[in-house]
Design an enzyme around this catalytic site. Sequence first.
Site, mmCIF file in Angstrom:
data_model
loop_
_atom_site.group_PDB
_atom_site.id
_atom_site.type_symbol
_atom_site.label_atom_id
_atom_site.label_comp_id
_atom_site.label_asym_id
_atom_site.label_seq_id
_atom_site.Cartn_x
_atom_site.Cartn_y
_atom_site.Cartn_z
ATOM 1 N N SER A 131 14.881 9.313 -7.814
ATOM 2 C CA SER A 131 14.230 10.407 -8.536
ATOM 3 C C SER A 131 14.702 11.748 -7.986
ATOM 4 C CB SER A 131 12.709 10.305 -8.402
ATOM 5 O OG SER A 131 12.140 11.515 -8.868
ATOM 6 N N HIS A 168 16.641 9.111 -12.190
ATOM 7 C CA HIS A 168 15.284 9.271 -12.720
ATOM 8 C C HIS A 168 14.930 10.758 -12.722
ATOM 9 C CE1 HIS A 168 11.204 7.739 -13.596
ATOM 10 N NE2 HIS A 168 10.766 8.715 -12.800
ATOM 11 N N ASP A 181 12.057 13.520 -13.577
ATOM 12 C CA ASP A 181 10.611 13.672 -13.751
ATOM 13 C C ASP A 181 10.259 15.015 -14.379
ATOM 14 O OD1 ASP A 181 9.422 11.262 -12.657
ATOM 15 O OD2 ASP A 181 10.242 11.892 -10.728
ATOM 16 N N MET A 200 7.395 17.412 -15.799
ATOM 17 C CA MET A 200 5.937 17.609 -15.719
ATOM 18 C C MET A 200 5.558 18.949 -16.336
ATOM 19 S SD MET A 200 5.382 16.565 -11.738
ATOM 20 C CE MET A 200 6.071 15.061 -11.064
ATOM 21 N N HIS A 221 11.525 10.693 -17.523
ATOM 22 C CA HIS A 221 10.110 10.322 -17.473
ATOM 23 C C HIS A 221 9.291 11.546 -17.884
ATOM 24 C CE1 HIS A 221 6.572 8.990 -14.635
ATOM 25 N NE2 HIS A 221 6.233 8.970 -15.905
ATOM 26 N N MET A 253 6.157 13.372 -18.281
ATOM 27 C CA MET A 253 4.740 13.447 -17.923
ATOM 28 C C MET A 253 4.196 14.700 -18.586
ATOM 29 S SD MET A 253 5.188 12.302 -13.973
ATOM 30 C CE MET A 253 6.938 12.650 -14.021
ATOM 31 N N MET A 270 3.127 2.926 -13.149
ATOM 32 C CA MET A 270 2.989 3.967 -12.122
ATOM 33 C C MET A 270 2.242 3.399 -10.918
ATOM 34 S SD MET A 270 4.517 6.627 -13.295
ATOM 35 C CE MET A 270 4.134 7.625 -11.862
ATOM 36 N N ASP A 325 7.207 3.089 -10.360
ATOM 37 C CA ASP A 325 7.447 4.490 -10.030
ATOM 38 C C ASP A 325 6.344 5.045 -9.139
ATOM 39 O OD1 ASP A 325 8.301 7.076 -9.973
ATOM 40 O OD2 ASP A 325 7.904 7.496 -12.090
#
Length: 219
Positions: free
Chosen positions: A8, A33, A35, A37, A66, A68, A137, A175
């Site tokens: 990540s 990966h 992330d 957010m 990913h 979020m 998760m 994850d």
Amino acid sequence: MAHLIAPSILAADFLHLKEGIDIVNNSNADWLHIDVMDGHFVPNISFGLALMPAFKSGCKKTKDVHLMISNPDQYLEAFVYEGADVLTVHYEACDHLHRTVQRIKELGAKAGVAINPHTSVDLLDDILEEVDVVCVMSVNPGYGGQKFIYQTLPKVRKLRAKLDERNLDALIEIDGGVGMQNAESLLQAGANVLVAGSSVYKSKNPVETIARLKNIGQV
Ligand code: DX5
Ligand code: ZN
């Protein structure tokens, strides 16, 4: 199938982002990966579409995005256009998950669905046929470097049993808080993809750490 390692980039040194990406390029990592957010679905804000061109041009491996974020539908097209190969949305953020998953696949990406630690894998029963990746998760999403929640292990076993029983080939991705201390149990429980942020990027030799994670179970 041999398991996959997805470092990540959230845990990398942003002052040297290309070095962080090159750790994935020049190791036996499989996926990068990413992330995303939004400060709404999760308490933290990381980065968004603006960094995707850098990942797209700088990383030659699978870009595993990913999301979020609330209202992911609004951004599916843009993330696929900007290079997402796997695009994962949260079960908890989607009112019409089936439609969202179909849309991701129509756009040409692999569709992932992530579930928070409190969300039962049973809630995925009616969507499992459609998804390429289930991201379980093992921390509450929002921050890197958190402690692994052990309740994840029985969830992974349960999900593995469901997939096998129905002969489905969705990948199980784990994850949060993953490292050498729990990777083997996760793989034994049936996981296929290990996301590793801090355990890779904060280690002395990230390339070697990736190799060690990748070699678990190989003789
Ligand atoms: C958590 C993120 C994770 C995180 C993993 O919200 O989705 O991908 O970056 O980082 P570590 O491995 O440090 O828990
Ligand atoms: Zn993640």
